[in-house]
Scaffold this active site. Structure first.
Site, PDB file in Angstrom:
ATOM      1  CG  ASP A   1      57.050  39.756  40.065  1.00  0.00           C
ATOM      2  OD1 ASP A   1      58.226  39.423  40.164  1.00  0.00           O
ATOM      3  OD2 ASP A   1      56.638  40.203  38.813  1.00  0.00           O
TER       4      ASP A   1
ATOM      5  CG  HIS B   1      60.437  44.759  41.106  1.00  0.00           C
ATOM      6  ND1 HIS B   1      61.407  44.772  39.778  1.00  0.00           N
ATOM      7  CD2 HIS B   1      61.584  44.281  42.038  1.00  0.00           C
ATOM      8  CE1 HIS B   1      62.608  44.370  39.904  1.00  0.00           C
ATOM      9  NE2 HIS B   1      62.853  44.190  41.387  1.00  0.00           N
TER      10      HIS B   1
ATOM     11  CG  ASP C   1      61.324  40.201  33.582  1.00  0.00           C
ATOM     12  OD1 ASP C   1      60.400  39.422  33.239  1.00  0.00           O
ATOM     13  OD2 ASP C   1      61.605  40.623  34.486  1.00  0.00           O
TER      14      ASP C   1
ATOM     15  CD  GLU D   1      59.962  45.644  36.348  1.00  0.00           C
ATOM     16  OE1 GLU D   1      61.203  46.356  35.981  1.00  0.00           O
ATOM     17  OE2 GLU D   1      59.785  45.374  37.443  1.00  0.00           O
TER      18      GLU D   1
ATOM     19  CG  HIS E   1      61.854  37.313  37.555  1.00  0.00           C
ATOM     20  ND1 HIS E   1      61.724  38.284  36.663  1.00  0.00           N
ATOM     21  CD2 HIS E   1      63.166  36.790  37.899  1.00  0.00           C
ATOM     22  CE1 HIS E   1      62.949  38.525  36.085  1.00  0.00           C
ATOM     23  NE2 HIS E   1      63.855  37.709  36.886  1.00  0.00           N
TER      24      HIS E   1
ATOM     25  CG  ASP F   1      58.203  41.743  33.970  1.00  0.00           C
ATOM     26  OD1 ASP F   1      59.001  42.409  33.089  1.00  0.00           O
ATOM     27  OD2 ASP F   1      58.493  41.872  34.882  1.00  0.00           O
TER      28      ASP F   1
ATOM     29  CG  HIS G   1      55.340  43.338  37.431  1.00  0.00           C
ATOM     30  ND1 HIS G   1      55.621  42.109  36.751  1.00  0.00           N
ATOM     31  CD2 HIS G   1      54.021  43.498  37.254  1.00  0.00           C
ATOM     32  CE1 HIS G   1      54.508  41.533  36.124  1.00  0.00           C
ATOM     33  NE2 HIS G   1      53.616  42.416  36.706  1.00  0.00           N
TER      34      HIS G   1
ATOM     35  CG  ASP H   1      57.314  38.612  35.631  1.00  0.00           C
ATOM     36  OD1 ASP H   1      58.772  38.330  35.360  1.00  0.00           O
ATOM     37  OD2 ASP H   1      56.855  39.235  36.233  1.00  0.00           O
TER      38      ASP H   1
END
Length: 316
Positions: free
Chosen positions: A142, A155, A244, A288, A140, A242, A115, A138
């Site tokens: 970030d 990332h 994830d 990712e 997360h 992303d 990312h 995402d």
């Protein structure tokens, strides 16, 4: 012919894939394979389905040169931004290609890689408009920067960079800041570091967790984001996805797994809602995917299927 900058380009313009095989931001070997795999899978999918209209929109891919990952040291390096110089070089190149693509009236599709590629794609998107909104899908946030990063991996910092926090070598690639906090929308989040949580609690950044999605429903969340962006002065939107954000049971082929993520159906519905919206989405990240972490090929297939949906495929 005049470019319609008010349109949603996910479904209405030529698509320019930009491949960025970056692993330096995550230190995860294998994620650099994701860009080429996604490009090949998407083309093969539409060819097999006979989606000639979608194939006709898909331009010849560009590739951004990226230094290879010299080692895969997984130990934490708090307070650092590992490989920042090498990432900055690739990011400046990507920012230029992204800006040029958007200025031609084409959707800038960045295929990662980790990312950290968004440092360049967001910078380029911001340079191609007056005011950019970012929708960050995402698990997360970030939102870290070196002083607070528990890992030192870049990332985990790209959205923070876009908001003006981070090393000057990274924040100076585009505008400073490239994005305003009030134009930033996190969606699908379920894993935040302490400094990220504190920043979000300041109130300007919109952060929608998976728990909130469970409580109020995905459509209500999307309606709120779309209405907020539409009511703002943003004249372009960058969508950063992303993989994830998906639950690990659906997407094991990614490097930062976090339980409790979106199902395949939820992710597809979310993407259909965005591509059918009136938002001026002019750029898209898809990041990712790590094929090395799922030898079955299932993660590759799901990532490509969802990317196809994001770009207007009518069925999953």
């Amino acid at each position: 012919m005049a470019i319609d900058t008010s349109a949603n380009w996910l479904v209405s313009t030529r698509i320019q894939p930009i491949l960025v095989p970056l692993a330096l931001g995550s230190l995860r070997s294998g994620v650099e394979q994701g860009s080429a795999v996604l490009d090949a899978r998407l083309r093969a999918r539409w060819l097999h389905r006979g989606d000639t209209h979608l194939l006709a929109r898909l331009g010849e891919s560009l590739a951004i040169p990226v230094d290879p990952l010299p080692h895969t040291d997984q130990s934490p390096h708090p307070g650092q931004a590992l490989f920042a110089h090498e990432i900055a070089l690739a990011s400046r190149n990507l920012a230029d290609r992204t800006r040029e693509t958007i200025n031609r009236g084409e959707l800038a599709l960045t295929l990662g890689g980790d990312h950290a590629v968004a440092i360049g794609s967001v910078a380029g998107a911001a340079l191609a408009c007056h005011r950019l909104a970012v929708i960050w899908v995402d698990a997360h946030g970030d939102l870290n920067w070196p002083d607070v990063s528990p890992s030192g991996r870049v990332h985990g910092m790209p959205l923070g960079v876009s908001l003006g926090r981070g090393l000057p070598e990274l924040t100076a690639i585009g505008l400073t800041p490239e994005v305003r906090a009030e134009d930033t929308y996190l969606l699908g989040v379920r894993s935040l570091d302490p400094a990220e949580r504190s920043w979000i609690h300041e109130g300007a950044i919109t952060c929608v967790t998976t728990a909130e999605i469970d409580d109020v429903g995905l459509d209500a969340v999307i309606d709120r984001i779309v209405a907020s962006v539409a009511a703002s002065q943003a004249d372009a939107v960058h969508l950063s996805f992303d993989v994830d954000v998906l639950d690990p049971l659906v997407m094991p082929g990614t490097g930062s797994l976090s339980a409790g993520g979106l199902t395949l159906r939820e992710a597809a519905h979310l993407l259909r809602r965005f591509n059918s919206s009136s938002l001026p989405i002019h750029s898209l990240d898809w990041v990712e995917l790590n094929p090395a972490l799922d030898p079955s090929g299932g993660s590759e297939q799901i990532a490509a299927r969802l990317l196809a949906v994001a770009l207007g495929e009518d069925a999953i």
